[in-house]
Design a protein around this motif. Sequence first.
Motif, PDB file in Angstrom:
ATOM      1  N   VAL A   1      -5.534 -12.607  -9.383  1.00  0.00           N
ATOM      2  CA  VAL A   1      -5.876 -11.014  -9.299  1.00  0.00           C
ATOM      3  C   VAL A   1      -6.747 -11.178 -10.671  1.00  0.00           C
ATOM      4  O   VAL A   1      -6.320 -11.502 -11.788  1.00  0.00           O
ATOM      5  CB  VAL A   1      -4.632 -10.044  -9.762  1.00  0.00           C
ATOM      6  N   THR A   2      -8.196 -10.439 -10.650  1.00  0.00           N
ATOM      7  CA  THR A   2      -8.727 -10.352 -11.749  1.00  0.00           C
ATOM      8  C   THR A   2      -9.029  -9.055 -12.018  1.00  0.00           C
ATOM      9  O   THR A   2      -9.141  -8.154 -11.031  1.00  0.00           O
ATOM     10  CB  THR A   2     -10.190 -11.199 -11.676  1.00  0.00           C
ATOM     11  N   ARG A   3      -9.881  -8.673 -12.860  1.00  0.00           N
ATOM     12  CA  ARG A   3     -10.168  -7.216 -13.319  1.00  0.00           C
ATOM     13  C   ARG A   3     -11.634  -7.071 -13.974  1.00  0.00           C
ATOM     14  O   ARG A   3     -11.916  -8.016 -14.831  1.00  0.00           O
ATOM     15  CB  ARG A   3      -9.350  -6.253 -13.714  1.00  0.00           C
TER      16      ARG A   3
ATOM     17  N   LYS B   1     -13.320 -16.314  -4.429  1.00  0.00           N
ATOM     18  CA  LYS B   1     -13.254 -17.798  -4.182  1.00  0.00           C
ATOM     19  C   LYS B   1     -11.913 -18.133  -3.580  1.00  0.00           C
ATOM     20  O   LYS B   1     -11.643 -19.081  -2.960  1.00  0.00           O
ATOM     21  CB  LYS B   1     -13.656 -18.432  -5.050  1.00  0.00           C
ATOM     22  N   SER B   2     -11.152 -17.694  -4.242  1.00  0.00           N
ATOM     23  CA  SER B   2      -9.544 -17.956  -3.953  1.00  0.00           C
ATOM     24  C   SER B   2      -8.739 -16.904  -3.230  1.00  0.00           C
ATOM     25  O   SER B   2      -7.287 -16.974  -3.014  1.00  0.00           O
ATOM     26  CB  SER B   2      -8.666 -18.003  -5.413  1.00  0.00           C
ATOM     27  N   GLY B   3      -9.714 -16.108  -2.550  1.00  0.00           N
ATOM     28  CA  GLY B   3      -8.779 -14.975  -1.333  1.00  0.00           C
ATOM     29  C   GLY B   3      -8.135 -14.062  -2.322  1.00  0.00           C
ATOM     30  O   GLY B   3      -7.052 -13.531  -1.665  1.00  0.00           O
ATOM     31  N   GLY B   4      -8.150 -14.008  -3.567  1.00  0.00           N
ATOM     32  CA  GLY B   4      -7.375 -13.070  -4.395  1.00  0.00           C
ATOM     33  C   GLY B   4      -7.829 -11.491  -4.517  1.00  0.00           C
ATOM     34  O   GLY B   4      -8.634 -11.138  -3.457  1.00  0.00           O
ATOM     35  N   GLN B   5      -7.373 -10.881  -5.379  1.00  0.00           N
ATOM     36  CA  GLN B   5      -7.840  -9.353  -5.419  1.00  0.00           C
ATOM     37  C   GLN B   5      -8.639  -9.125  -6.967  1.00  0.00           C
ATOM     38  O   GLN B   5      -8.505  -9.717  -7.875  1.00  0.00           O
ATOM     39  CB  GLN B   5      -6.520  -8.695  -5.815  1.00  0.00           C
ATOM     40  N   PHE B   6      -9.595  -8.394  -6.686  1.00  0.00           N
ATOM     41  CA  PHE B   6     -10.491  -8.022  -7.703  1.00  0.00           C
ATOM     42  C   PHE B   6     -10.513  -6.398  -7.986  1.00  0.00           C
ATOM     43  O   PHE B   6     -10.655  -5.554  -7.087  1.00  0.00           O
ATOM     44  CB  PHE B   6     -11.860  -8.314  -7.499  1.00  0.00           C
ATOM     45  N   ILE B   7      -9.918  -6.111  -9.184  1.00  0.00           N
ATOM     46  CA  ILE B   7      -9.910  -4.546  -9.537  1.00  0.00           C
ATOM     47  C   ILE B   7     -10.832  -4.052 -10.491  1.00  0.00           C
ATOM     48  O   ILE B   7     -11.195  -4.664 -11.387  1.00  0.00           O
ATOM     49  CB  ILE B   7      -8.167  -4.606 -10.319  1.00  0.00           C
TER      50      ILE B   7
ATOM     51  N   VAL C   1      -3.503  -4.790 -22.389  1.00  0.00           N
ATOM     52  CA  VAL C   1      -2.517  -5.760 -22.289  1.00  0.00           C
ATOM     53  C   VAL C   1      -1.268  -5.212 -21.019  1.00  0.00           C
ATOM     54  O   VAL C   1      -0.755  -5.829 -20.348  1.00  0.00           O
ATOM     55  CB  VAL C   1      -1.676  -6.458 -23.505  1.00  0.00           C
ATOM     56  N   VAL C   2      -0.847  -3.842 -21.405  1.00  0.00           N
ATOM     57  CA  VAL C   2      -0.227  -3.256 -20.513  1.00  0.00           C
ATOM     58  C   VAL C   2      -0.443  -3.489 -19.233  1.00  0.00           C
ATOM     59  O   VAL C   2       0.078  -3.785 -18.282  1.00  0.00           O
ATOM     60  CB  VAL C   2       0.398  -1.714 -21.000  1.00  0.00           C
ATOM     61  N   ASP C   3      -1.782  -3.040 -18.821  1.00  0.00           N
ATOM     62  CA  ASP C   3      -2.396  -2.998 -17.570  1.00  0.00           C
ATOM     63  C   ASP C   3      -2.359  -4.346 -16.975  1.00  0.00           C
ATOM     64  O   ASP C   3      -2.151  -4.630 -15.981  1.00  0.00           O
ATOM     65  CB  ASP C   3      -3.703  -2.388 -17.523  1.00  0.00           C
ATOM     66  N   ASP C   4      -2.792  -5.383 -17.674  1.00  0.00           N
ATOM     67  CA  ASP C   4      -2.863  -6.929 -17.311  1.00  0.00           C
ATOM     68  C   ASP C   4      -1.710  -7.170 -16.784  1.00  0.00           C
ATOM     69  O   ASP C   4      -1.401  -7.900 -15.961  1.00  0.00           O
ATOM     70  CB  ASP C   4      -3.717  -7.634 -18.479  1.00  0.00           C
ATOM     71  N   THR C   5      -0.396  -6.932 -17.672  1.00  0.00           N
ATOM     72  CA  THR C   5       0.773  -7.388 -17.324  1.00  0.00           C
ATOM     73  C   THR C   5       1.425  -6.480 -16.024  1.00  0.00           C
ATOM     74  O   THR C   5       1.702  -7.107 -14.932  1.00  0.00           O
ATOM     75  CB  THR C   5       1.913  -7.001 -18.325  1.00  0.00           C
ATOM     76  N   ASP C   6       1.197  -5.297 -16.038  1.00  0.00           N
ATOM     77  CA  ASP C   6       1.713  -4.420 -14.835  1.00  0.00           C
ATOM     78  C   ASP C   6       1.042  -4.667 -13.595  1.00  0.00           C
ATOM     79  O   ASP C   6       1.650  -4.769 -12.762  1.00  0.00           O
ATOM     80  CB  ASP C   6       1.422  -2.776 -15.160  1.00  0.00           C
ATOM     81  N   MET C   7      -0.471  -5.036 -13.658  1.00  0.00           N
ATOM     82  CA  MET C   7      -1.118  -5.102 -12.603  1.00  0.00           C
ATOM     83  C   MET C   7      -1.117  -6.599 -12.157  1.00  0.00           C
ATOM     84  O   MET C   7      -1.754  -7.138 -11.199  1.00  0.00           O
ATOM     85  CB  MET C   7      -2.546  -4.805 -12.643  1.00  0.00           C
ATOM     86  N   GLY C   8      -0.323  -7.453 -12.870  1.00  0.00           N
ATOM     87  CA  GLY C   8      -0.336  -9.105 -12.136  1.00  0.00           C
ATOM     88  C   GLY C   8      -1.800  -9.637 -12.548  1.00  0.00           C
ATOM     89  O   GLY C   8      -1.899 -10.500 -11.688  1.00  0.00           O
ATOM     90  N   ILE C   9      -2.521  -9.447 -13.529  1.00  0.00           N
ATOM     91  CA  ILE C   9      -3.871 -10.001 -13.820  1.00  0.00           C
ATOM     92  C   ILE C   9      -3.210 -11.400 -14.034  1.00  0.00           C
ATOM     93  O   ILE C   9      -2.741 -11.706 -15.072  1.00  0.00           O
ATOM     94  CB  ILE C   9      -4.453  -9.424 -14.833  1.00  0.00           C
TER      95      ILE C   9
ATOM     96  N   THR D   1       3.712 -11.707 -18.758  1.00  0.00           N
ATOM     97  CA  THR D   1       3.260 -13.139 -18.605  1.00  0.00           C
ATOM     98  C   THR D   1       1.887 -13.298 -19.028  1.00  0.00           C
ATOM     99  O   THR D   1       0.969 -12.317 -18.605  1.00  0.00           O
ATOM    100  CB  THR D   1       3.159 -13.626 -16.867  1.00  0.00           C
ATOM    101  N   VAL D   2       1.536 -14.199 -19.899  1.00  0.00           N
ATOM    102  CA  VAL D   2       0.168 -14.421 -20.512  1.00  0.00           C
ATOM    103  C   VAL D   2      -0.736 -14.915 -19.513  1.00  0.00           C
ATOM    104  O   VAL D   2      -0.347 -15.880 -18.831  1.00  0.00           O
ATOM    105  CB  VAL D   2       0.320 -15.286 -21.544  1.00  0.00           C
ATOM    106  N   PRO D   3      -1.778 -14.063 -18.924  1.00  0.00           N
ATOM    107  CA  PRO D   3      -2.771 -14.512 -17.926  1.00  0.00           C
ATOM    108  C   PRO D   3      -3.496 -15.846 -18.627  1.00  0.00           C
ATOM    109  O   PRO D   3      -3.498 -16.210 -19.831  1.00  0.00           O
ATOM    110  CB  PRO D   3      -3.851 -13.436 -17.648  1.00  0.00           C
ATOM    111  N   ALA D   4      -4.358 -16.371 -17.664  1.00  0.00           N
ATOM    112  CA  ALA D   4      -5.322 -17.413 -17.992  1.00  0.00           C
ATOM    113  C   ALA D   4      -6.606 -16.933 -18.680  1.00  0.00           C
ATOM    114  O   ALA D   4      -6.851 -15.601 -18.179  1.00  0.00           O
ATOM    115  CB  ALA D   4      -5.750 -18.357 -16.617  1.00  0.00           C
ATOM    116  N   PHE D   5      -7.205 -17.215 -19.744  1.00  0.00           N
ATOM    117  CA  PHE D   5      -8.155 -16.617 -20.258  1.00  0.00           C
ATOM    118  C   PHE D   5      -9.590 -17.645 -20.317  1.00  0.00           C
ATOM    119  O   PHE D   5      -9.192 -18.601 -20.278  1.00  0.00           O
ATOM    120  CB  PHE D   5      -8.041 -16.404 -21.872  1.00  0.00           C
ATOM    121  N   ALA D   6     -10.832 -16.596 -20.171  1.00  0.00           N
ATOM    122  CA  ALA D   6     -11.905 -17.557 -20.178  1.00  0.00           C
ATOM    123  C   ALA D   6     -12.911 -16.512 -20.734  1.00  0.00           C
ATOM    124  O   ALA D   6     -12.937 -15.416 -20.700  1.00  0.00           O
ATOM    125  CB  ALA D   6     -12.323 -18.004 -18.962  1.00  0.00           C
ATOM    126  N   HIS D   7     -13.540 -17.136 -21.874  1.00  0.00           N
ATOM    127  CA  HIS D   7     -14.818 -16.116 -22.410  1.00  0.00           C
ATOM    128  C   HIS D   7     -15.918 -16.827 -22.318  1.00  0.00           C
ATOM    129  O   HIS D   7     -16.303 -17.951 -22.703  1.00  0.00           O
ATOM    130  CB  HIS D   7     -14.325 -16.282 -23.946  1.00  0.00           C
TER     131      HIS D   7
END
Length: 441
Positions: free
Chosen positions: A3-5, A31-37, A188-196, A222-228
């Motif tokens: 799940v990305t946003r 690409k992974s059949g996931g969700q984009f918010i 961070v609240v959103d990223d956590t609540d929305m399962g990013i 849960t800490v998501p994976a990060f890429a910058h």
Amino acid sequence: MTVTRFAPSPTGYLHVGNLRTALFNFLIARKSGGQFILRLDDTDPERSKPEYADAIKQDLEWLGIEWDRVETQSSRLDRYADAADKLRAIGRFYEAWETPVELDLKRKKQLNMGKPPVYDRAALELTDAERDAFRADRGNGVWRFKLDHARINWTDGILGDISIDAASVSDPVLIRGDGQVLYTIASVVDDTDMGITHVVRGSDHVTNTATQIQIIEALGGTVPAFAHHSLLTGPQGEALSKRLGTLALRDLRDSGVEPLALLSHLARIGSSDPIELRGSVDELVEGFDLNRFGSAPTKFDVDDLYPLTAKHLHAQPFAAVKADLDTLNIPTDKKEAFWNVARENITTRHDIKQWADLCANGADPVIDDEDKDFVAEALTLLPEMPFTETSWSDWTAAVKEKTGRKGRGLFMPLRKALTGMQHGPDMGQLMALLQVVRAKP
Ligand code: GLU
């Protein structure tokens, strides 16, 4: 599930830099059949505007970047208040009253002493009485998150292993004195609540990420994976920030840039893959790989979008441009033939009109002095209108026979007399579409 946003603030129009972030998150999810918010970071009531939110959606729609759902931070203020309470309860949140001027002074002093300008946590030392006095005098203070002074580590999807000393970072302000919730906690609240699961954003957010990791952990998320990803620069490597205003997506659209040209370019610059025009968003998804991007600033030159735009248009079948042609003055039975003539000779859709005008109205002839007699004579041999597919070859054959001219000396003056230009579509095909010849014998 991935799940990305994409989380723009609706305080302005999207520009190419934003698009890169949006595109990466979108492509990873697809690409992974996931969700984009699509998340609108609209906690700033003064600067956030519904018209910008609408514009953001329009721009993404124009590009074919489809989101699975929209979230707005302004509708989630209760969640942020809960998180703030939680941070207070566990002793990681404290109120501070320094004014911007006082903070600036502290920073200057630290810099003068050769120290990093990190907030000194003076507010943590206040007694209850001092706190009350500040509150009475200055109203509510800002709320800062108390960082744990340890190293913060993560493996970045683009930058690799990152380690930041929390002691080198100021305790971030999460809530302003006027109660406005700031991006860092809302995010961070959103990223956590929305399962990013994956957060991809510009490298200007690296320090934010460090503090956000600690906030997420403090809140039990849960800490998501990060890429910058790297930031875009101008063609000479100059900062793009000042020019971003002129690189708004809607301005590029108005200047005729085609969506797939823009997407193809932005999904590849800064990666080790070649920039190739893709025919669809699906094709872009297929070839996308975050691992192929480097950390160096990425040069962006708006001029690179036009050859790709032209290439895209050259490949378009009649059906794809019919709606554009319908707005122009072209006889219905000639539209498809017209497109096949015009498409190789345009850079953007705006250029189509120039060829339609030429066919409908003819052009002011361009006749060089030394060709005056030749062209006058040739025009006496011009076939009757309406012209057909053989008119040009019939005409030039007759002119050749009469005048003895051949090759470029024959064709170029005639092209210029009929079209006013040295270059353009195949004359045989163009002449069949020409309704008017302005040159007179
Ligand atoms: N609203 C933030 C920005 O536009 C979002 C950053 C993020 O992706 O977390 O910078």
